[in-house]
Design an enzyme around this catalytic site. Structure first.
Site, PDB file in Angstrom:
ATOM      1  N   ASN A   1       0.917  -1.132   0.023  1.00 12.50           N
ATOM      2  CA  ASN A   1       0.026  -0.060  -0.091  1.00 12.50           C
ATOM      3  C   ASN A   1       1.079   1.543   0.070  1.00 12.50           C
ATOM      4  O   ASN A   1       1.814   1.306  -0.779  1.00 12.50           O
ATOM      5  CB  ASN A   1      -1.067   0.062   1.302  1.00 12.50           C
ATOM      6  CG  ASN A   1      -2.010   0.935   1.067  1.00 12.50           C
ATOM      7  OD1 ASN A   1      -2.638   0.878   0.047  1.00 12.50           O
ATOM      8  ND2 ASN A   1      -2.202   1.749   2.324  1.00 12.50           N
TER       9      ASN A   1
ATOM     10  N   ASP B   1      -8.358  -8.191   0.979  1.00 13.39           N
ATOM     11  CA  ASP B   1      -9.683  -8.138   1.543  1.00 13.39           C
ATOM     12  C   ASP B   1      -9.767  -7.485   2.655  1.00 13.39           C
ATOM     13  O   ASP B   1     -10.574  -7.503   3.663  1.00 13.39           O
ATOM     14  CB  ASP B   1     -10.225  -9.488   1.866  1.00 13.39           C
ATOM     15  CG  ASP B   1     -10.532 -10.466   0.228  1.00 13.39           C
ATOM     16  OD1 ASP B   1     -11.001  -9.622  -0.645  1.00 13.39           O
ATOM     17  OD2 ASP B   1     -10.529 -11.676   0.250  1.00 13.39           O
TER      18      ASP B   1
ATOM     19  N   ASN C   1      -0.879   2.534   6.612  1.00 13.80           N
ATOM     20  CA  ASN C   1      -0.876   3.444   5.628  1.00 13.80           C
ATOM     21  C   ASN C   1      -0.076   4.583   5.762  1.00 13.80           C
ATOM     22  O   ASN C   1       1.169   4.419   5.628  1.00 13.80           O
ATOM     23  CB  ASN C   1      -2.525   3.918   5.557  1.00 13.80           C
ATOM     24  CG  ASN C   1      -3.117   4.280   4.196  1.00 13.80           C
ATOM     25  OD1 ASN C   1      -2.437   4.937   3.192  1.00 13.80           O
ATOM     26  ND2 ASN C   1      -4.199   3.743   3.766  1.00 13.80           N
TER      27      ASN C   1
ATOM     28  N   ASP D   1      -5.915   8.207   6.412  1.00 16.34           N
ATOM     29  CA  ASP D   1      -5.395   7.536   5.391  1.00 16.34           C
ATOM     30  C   ASP D   1      -3.920   8.183   5.223  1.00 16.34           C
ATOM     31  O   ASP D   1      -3.091   7.814   6.107  1.00 16.34           O
ATOM     32  CB  ASP D   1      -6.021   7.836   4.072  1.00 16.34           C
ATOM     33  CG  ASP D   1      -5.786   6.877   2.884  1.00 16.34           C
ATOM     34  OD1 ASP D   1      -4.811   6.302   2.653  1.00 16.34           O
ATOM     35  OD2 ASP D   1      -6.833   6.479   2.145  1.00 16.34           O
TER      36      ASP D   1
END
Length: 285
Positions: A99, A117, A145, A194
């Protein structure tokens, strides 16, 4: 503070992520995760050049030796100045991907992995050191993140998005390890945290996915300010511009039913924040 928000680079990214301002070349780069696209724009408003990888890409940053290093669906990869894709040995099992990713002040490339998932506890924090070695530094995460380091480099901040948490760690400038994990903030009612950026005062700017806003958070976890945005899903942010006084925000269209012409998926520029950022580090390899 009198924030002004405008579209810096129009776009339609499914998930715009990983903004990075390279001061040496005055270039803004960012990615579209599921598209595998790395975008670069000189001066943030110049012509956009795009390299598409044969895999997803969570972030990509410039290398001291030229080209870029990327966090991908399989682990890490190099991208040459000509766009040539050179994957490093795979580090992730099928069903996972990297990510968000960022370099620390020592030039090490940190990346969070997640289950496709978002299975709880299946995410981890990895680091690629300049000598090419990869290390798993932290496990038991879900969607690691946003990352940032304090101005003195002694504290690392990390968002775990699905948990809605902002954590801090003591970090080692020599060896890639973390210690003394502590929860700084848990967010509710403003979206979920985020990507993020650090300003020169040591405060964190966090993009709140689903929240139409940015939050400015102190090193102790207190919310100091918020900036409304005209998009529902801001994904990450980075300070840039000649004076490092513009906060560039990547945004996402994924999962939204939007009318034609909606600006979601574009890169926004927020001016008038009365703060500046710090230069972003390159990968030292």
């Amino acid at each position: 503070m009198n924030p002004r928000v405008e579209v810096a680079v129009p776009g339609a990214a499914a998930v715009g992520e990983g903004p990075h301002w390279d001061a040496a070349t005055a270039t803004l780069s960012w990615v579209d995760i599921p598209a595998g696209a790395i975008h670069r724009a000189a001066g943030a408003a110049g012509e956009v050049r795009t390299t598409v990888l044969p895999t997803s890409v969570g972030a990509a940053v410039p290398k001291a030796s030229g080209g870029m290093v990327a966090a991908t669906g399989e682990g890490f990869a190099d991208v040459g100045p000509d766009g040539r894709y050179a994957p490093r040995p795979r580090v992730l099992p099928p069903g996972q991907r990297m990510n968000d990713a960022k370099c620390d002040p020592a030039g090490r490339f940190w990346a969070g992995s997640t289950d496709l998932d978002f299975a709880p506890g299946q995410g981890a924090l990895h680091v690629l050191t300049p000598d090419g070695a990869g290390h798993v530094v932290l496990t038991g995460l879900t969607l690691p993140n946003g990352m940032a380091w304090s101005p003195d480099g002694r504290t690392m901040y990390l968002v775990d998005t699905m948990a809605g948490e902002l954590n801090a760690f003591d970090t080692d400038p020599v060896r890639p390890r973390l210690a003394r994990r502590r929860l700084l903030a848990a967010f509710a009612g403003r979206g979920i945290p985020d990507g993020m950026a650090l300003d020169a005062a040591g405060c964190l700017w966090i993009a709140m996915w689903g929240g139409f806003r940015l939050l400015r958070v102190s090193p102790d976890g207190d919310v100091l300010a918020e900036v409304p945005l005209p998009v529902e899903q801001p994904a990450s942010c980075a300070f840039g511009g000649p004076g490092l006084d513009i906060l560039y925000v990547t945004t996402a269209r994924e999962g939204l039913d939007l009318p034609p012409g909606d600006i979601a998926g574009s890169v926004l520029a927020v001016r008038g924040l009365d703060v500046t950022g710090l230069p972003a580090a390159r990968f030292a390899g």
